[in-house]
Design a protein around this motif. Structure first.
Motif, PDB file in Angstrom:
ATOM      1  N   ALA A   1       0.832  -1.210   0.000  1.00 37.96           N
ATOM      2  CA  ALA A   1       0.000   0.000   0.000  1.00 37.96           C
ATOM      3  C   ALA A   1       0.866   1.260   0.000  1.00 37.96           C
ATOM      4  N   ALA A   2       2.030   1.194   0.641  1.00 38.52           N
ATOM      5  CA  ALA A   2       2.912   2.355   0.710  1.00 38.52           C
ATOM      6  C   ALA A   2       3.719   2.563  -0.566  1.00 38.52           C
ATOM      7  N   LYS A   3       4.060   1.462  -1.264  1.00 37.52           N
ATOM      8  CA  LYS A   3       4.988   1.562  -2.396  1.00 37.52           C
ATOM      9  C   LYS A   3       4.363   1.272  -3.754  1.00 37.52           C
ATOM     10  N   ALA A   4       3.081   0.916  -3.761  1.00 40.86           N
ATOM     11  CA  ALA A   4       2.344   0.661  -5.001  1.00 40.86           C
ATOM     12  C   ALA A   4       0.901   1.072  -4.717  1.00 40.86           C
ATOM     13  N   GLU A   5      -0.021   0.525  -5.456  1.00 42.10           N
ATOM     14  CA  GLU A   5      -1.445   0.767  -5.193  1.00 42.10           C
ATOM     15  C   GLU A   5      -2.065  -0.567  -4.818  1.00 42.10           C
ATOM     16  N   LEU A   6      -2.659  -0.633  -3.656  1.00 41.75           N
ATOM     17  CA  LEU A   6      -3.252  -1.871  -3.168  1.00 41.75           C
ATOM     18  C   LEU A   6      -4.764  -1.731  -3.163  1.00 41.75           C
ATOM     19  N   LEU A   7      -5.414  -2.568  -3.957  1.00 39.47           N
ATOM     20  CA  LEU A   7      -6.874  -2.563  -4.036  1.00 39.47           C
ATOM     21  C   LEU A   7      -7.425  -3.773  -3.303  1.00 39.47           C
ATOM     22  N   VAL A   8      -8.631  -3.635  -2.842  1.00 43.77           N
ATOM     23  CA  VAL A   8      -9.279  -4.722  -2.114  1.00 43.77           C
ATOM     24  C   VAL A   8     -10.732  -4.822  -2.577  1.00 43.77           C
ATOM     25  N   ALA A   9     -11.227  -6.052  -2.617  1.00 41.44           N
ATOM     26  CA  ALA A   9     -12.641  -6.311  -2.874  1.00 41.44           C
ATOM     27  C   ALA A   9     -13.263  -6.686  -1.533  1.00 41.44           C
ATOM     28  N   VAL A  10     -14.287  -5.947  -1.144  1.00 43.58           N
ATOM     29  CA  VAL A  10     -14.934  -6.203   0.143  1.00 43.58           C
ATOM     30  C   VAL A  10     -16.435  -6.373  -0.048  1.00 43.58           C
ATOM     31  N   ASP A  11     -17.002  -7.141   0.851  1.00 39.38           N
ATOM     32  CA  ASP A  11     -18.448  -7.335   0.909  1.00 39.38           C
ATOM     33  C   ASP A  11     -18.811  -7.275   2.387  1.00 39.38           C
ATOM     34  N   ASP A  12     -19.577  -6.270   2.791  1.00 40.89           N
ATOM     35  CA  ASP A  12     -19.886  -6.055   4.208  1.00 40.89           C
ATOM     36  C   ASP A  12     -18.617  -6.023   5.050  1.00 40.89           C
ATOM     37  N   ASP A  13     -17.604  -5.347   4.562  1.00 38.64           N
ATOM     38  CA  ASP A  13     -16.309  -5.180   5.218  1.00 38.64           C
ATOM     39  C   ASP A  13     -15.480  -6.452   5.321  1.00 38.64           C
TER      40      ASP A  13
END
Length: 163
Positions: free
Chosen positions: A47-59
């Protein structure tokens, strides 16, 4: 409803464990590769050195992908004009829900916004489910960039032109 968003610090531990579990259960993490398991767990660094994406459903964290740009710490094969993605992982219990394709779609959206010429990635020869996904989405082999990060573990390069 699944949402794709930037990862938050509160997600990092779940992302790391999801990555290790998904890679191990798919046979993409050799049991003795402690270094890569450590890298997969280190979501905060991604997350600090690239772009970090996440898929979430109800957190609940169901999937993740790291988006890297040429010259960045996490870029392995990206060249100028390309966006690379790595460490795509979907929770095994969420397989078949389109989460992997949605995460790749988010990468493609970012690449188009940046006017990238193509999106590139590497995938293990044994990652058959991932290979099927990438073929279905239109990625094509790029054998001139295949490589071995460790002995006897070949990564095959793929690209998707964005013109």
């Amino acid at each position: 409803m699944t949402t794709i968003r930037a990862a938050r610090a509160a997600d990092f531990e779940a992302i790391g464990e999801l990555c290790v579990r998904a890679y191990a259960e798919a046979g993409n993490l050799p049991a003795d590769d402690i270094d890569y398991a450590t890298e997969l767990r280190n979501a905060a660094d991604r997350a600090a050195k690239a772009e970090l994406l996440v898929a979430v459903d109800d957190d609940a964290v169901l999937g993740t992908v790291t988006v890297a740009r040429p010259g960045g710490v996490y870029a392995e094969i990206a060249r100028p004009g390309e966006v690379e993605f790595r460490m795509l992982a979907v929770a095994p219990e969420a397989a078949g829900r389109g989460i992997g394709a949605a995460l790749v779609g988010a990468v493609l959206d970012r690449a188009r916004q940046e006017d990238a010429k193509q999106v590139v990635l590497c995938v293990s020869e044994v990652a058959t489910a991932a290979q099927r996904l990438y073929r279905r989405l239109g990625f094509e082999p790029m054998p001139e960039r295949d490589w071995l990060p460790v002995p006897n573990f070949r990564l095959t390069a793929h690209r998707l032109p964005l013109f």
